[in-house]
Design a protein around this motif. Sequence first.
Motif, mmCIF file in Angstrom:
data_model
loop_
_atom_site.group_PDB
_atom_site.id
_atom_site.type_symbol
_atom_site.label_atom_id
_atom_site.label_comp_id
_atom_site.label_asym_id
_atom_site.label_seq_id
_atom_site.Cartn_x
_atom_site.Cartn_y
_atom_site.Cartn_z
ATOM 1 N N UNK A 1 30.971 36.846 -48.557
ATOM 2 C CA UNK A 1 30.136 37.595 -49.333
ATOM 3 C C UNK A 1 28.660 36.685 -49.971
ATOM 4 N N UNK A 2 30.506 35.777 -50.445
ATOM 5 C CA UNK A 2 28.762 34.153 -51.450
ATOM 6 C C UNK A 2 27.941 34.230 -50.658
ATOM 7 N N UNK A 3 28.464 33.553 -49.499
ATOM 8 C CA UNK A 3 27.193 33.043 -48.571
ATOM 9 C C UNK A 3 26.118 33.691 -47.945
ATOM 10 N N UNK A 4 26.620 35.088 -47.966
ATOM 11 C CA UNK A 4 25.594 36.204 -48.055
ATOM 12 C C UNK A 4 24.963 36.526 -48.830
ATOM 13 N N UNK A 5 25.344 36.664 -49.493
ATOM 14 C CA UNK A 5 24.115 37.370 -50.897
ATOM 15 C C UNK A 5 23.811 35.544 -51.522
ATOM 16 N N UNK B 1 16.439 34.604 -48.461
ATOM 17 C CA UNK B 1 15.457 35.140 -47.769
ATOM 18 C C UNK B 1 14.448 36.163 -48.703
ATOM 19 N N UNK B 2 15.039 36.393 -49.793
ATOM 20 C CA UNK B 2 13.965 37.185 -50.701
ATOM 21 C C UNK B 2 12.725 35.689 -51.282
ATOM 22 N N UNK B 3 12.912 35.127 -51.600
ATOM 23 C CA UNK B 3 12.034 33.799 -51.681
ATOM 24 C C UNK B 3 11.417 33.571 -51.113
ATOM 25 N N UNK C 1 15.154 25.839 -43.569
ATOM 26 C CA UNK C 1 15.886 25.548 -42.377
ATOM 27 C C UNK C 1 17.478 26.255 -42.828
ATOM 28 N N UNK C 2 17.996 26.337 -44.001
ATOM 29 C CA UNK C 2 19.982 27.144 -44.139
ATOM 30 C C UNK C 2 19.511 28.280 -43.707
ATOM 31 N N UNK C 3 18.075 28.957 -43.968
ATOM 32 C CA UNK C 3 18.284 30.010 -43.705
ATOM 33 C C UNK C 3 17.741 30.129 -42.391
ATOM 34 N N UNK C 4 16.191 29.382 -41.464
ATOM 35 C CA UNK C 4 16.576 29.734 -40.596
ATOM 36 C C UNK C 4 18.533 29.676 -39.779
ATOM 37 N N UNK C 5 19.684 28.371 -40.272
ATOM 38 C CA UNK C 5 20.651 28.099 -39.511
ATOM 39 C C UNK C 5 21.607 29.332 -39.843
ATOM 40 N N UNK C 6 20.554 30.201 -41.103
ATOM 41 C CA UNK C 6 22.130 30.984 -41.093
ATOM 42 C C UNK C 6 21.987 32.392 -41.482
ATOM 43 N N UNK C 7 20.662 32.727 -41.375
ATOM 44 C CA UNK C 7 20.235 33.998 -41.915
ATOM 45 C C UNK C 7 20.284 35.181 -41.049
ATOM 46 N N UNK C 8 20.768 35.075 -39.657
ATOM 47 C CA UNK C 8 20.846 36.075 -39.040
ATOM 48 C C UNK C 8 22.444 36.670 -39.921
ATOM 49 N N UNK D 1 22.225 43.249 -41.428
ATOM 50 C CA UNK D 1 21.230 44.323 -41.583
ATOM 51 C C UNK D 1 20.442 45.197 -42.189
ATOM 52 N N UNK D 2 21.800 45.815 -42.770
ATOM 53 C CA UNK D 2 21.417 47.000 -44.087
ATOM 54 C C UNK D 2 20.563 46.270 -45.146
ATOM 55 N N UNK D 3 21.335 45.295 -44.856
ATOM 56 C CA UNK D 3 20.533 44.219 -46.484
ATOM 57 C C UNK D 3 18.646 44.059 -45.984
ATOM 58 N N UNK D 4 18.910 43.455 -44.972
ATOM 59 C CA UNK D 4 17.429 43.225 -44.507
ATOM 60 C C UNK D 4 16.612 44.822 -45.168
#
Length: 175
Positions: A7-11, A17-19, A78-85, A89-92
């Motif tokens: 949850x911490x990582x996802x948040x 993602x927002x930035x 770069x981190x977002x590209x690697x781990x954004x998945x 989907x609900x939060x996105x």
Amino acid sequence: MFEDTLELAENKLLLLYIFKRIKFPISNNEITQIILENDFINYFTLQQYLNELLSSNFIKKTAGSNNHKFVITKKGLRVLVLFGNRISKGKIDTIEHYLNTKIKNIKKNLSINANYTVDPKNNFTVDLKISENNSTLMNIKLNVDSNKKAKELCKKWEKNYSDLYYNIVELLMRN
């Protein structure tokens, strides 16, 4: 414990993602409003995450004349590209819907100006500016040799000011 770590990582990824999605520097108040209105993270945890993202150089502060704004860094991208998945989907979907309906309010304090003048010797001076609440965030003046180039620069600035602002700041921050 493992669920808390996920949850911490996802948040934190959601914040990145927002930035990235907004594409221009936003204040602590603005990011806080986005997060709290969508019930993603409580205020104190959000502030902790922002500080951790800053100390990890995933986001940085840009200095304005009245306050600081946050912007995502290349490392954060770069981190977002690697781990954004790993962002649900609900939060996105929630963020996309929120930003699509509220982005005008977020941007309303920004004023984008692009114009040019011609002197008697046929020199064209292009003036590109971003202001927020009557405070200049960026002002660029360029001399170009044709009316066509002046119009093209103004058009590109008005269309892509946020990306251009970000790229210019990134370029200036390089060592």
